[in-house]
Design a protein around this motif. Structure first.
Motif: not given
Length: 131
Positions: A2-8, A89-95, A97-103, A107-108
């Motif tokens: 898996x390759x993850x590309x993250x954004x600030x 763009x799907x914004x928050x509709x297809x998370x 990761x878990x929004x309850x953690x910073x990690x 991921x979102x």
């Protein structure tokens, strides 16, 4: 692999230090396209931008779309005629990761990909990376 590309938070540009992941993605796309060409297959790549739940949903929709477009621009030069690269763009509709953690929120703030292999005859005539 898996390759993850993250954004600030709130940004469409990749986080610093993501260049290696981007280069790996670009290499993998080139290899996929070469393999598909050898098998006379067409490829449809959908770049899907995500956001965490921070901020206003309307802004998140725009931001997630901007993220997808930025990554599409970076992988589209590797694309050939039998490839369609779209950005959504799907914004928050297809998370992712878990929004309850910073990690999870981190991921979102990412992009995911849906890659479809089509028979060459199913490719849209004149399909291009800008479709």
């Amino acid at each position: 692999e898996s390759i993850t590309l993250l954004f600030p938070l709130g940004r469409k540009e990749l986080e610093p230090g993501q260049e290696g992941n981007l280069a790996k993605l670009q290499k993998d796309v080139r290899e996929l396209l070469a393999q598909a060409a050898r098998l006379h297959q067409a490829v449809d790549i959908d770049v899907i931008g995500h956001t965490d739940t921070t901020g206003v949903e309307a802004a998140n929709v725009s931001l997630s779309n901007d993220r997808a477009i930025e990554i599409r621009k970076k992988i589209a030069p590797a694309a050939v005629r039998a490839v369609r690269v779209s950005a959504n763009g799907v914004a928050t509709s297809q998370p992712v990761g878990d929004e309850n953690t910073e990690e999870g929120r981190q991921l979102n703030r990412s992009v995911t990909f849906k890659i479809t292999i089509l028979s060459a005859s199913a490719a849209a005539p004149g399909a291009s990376p800008e479709d």
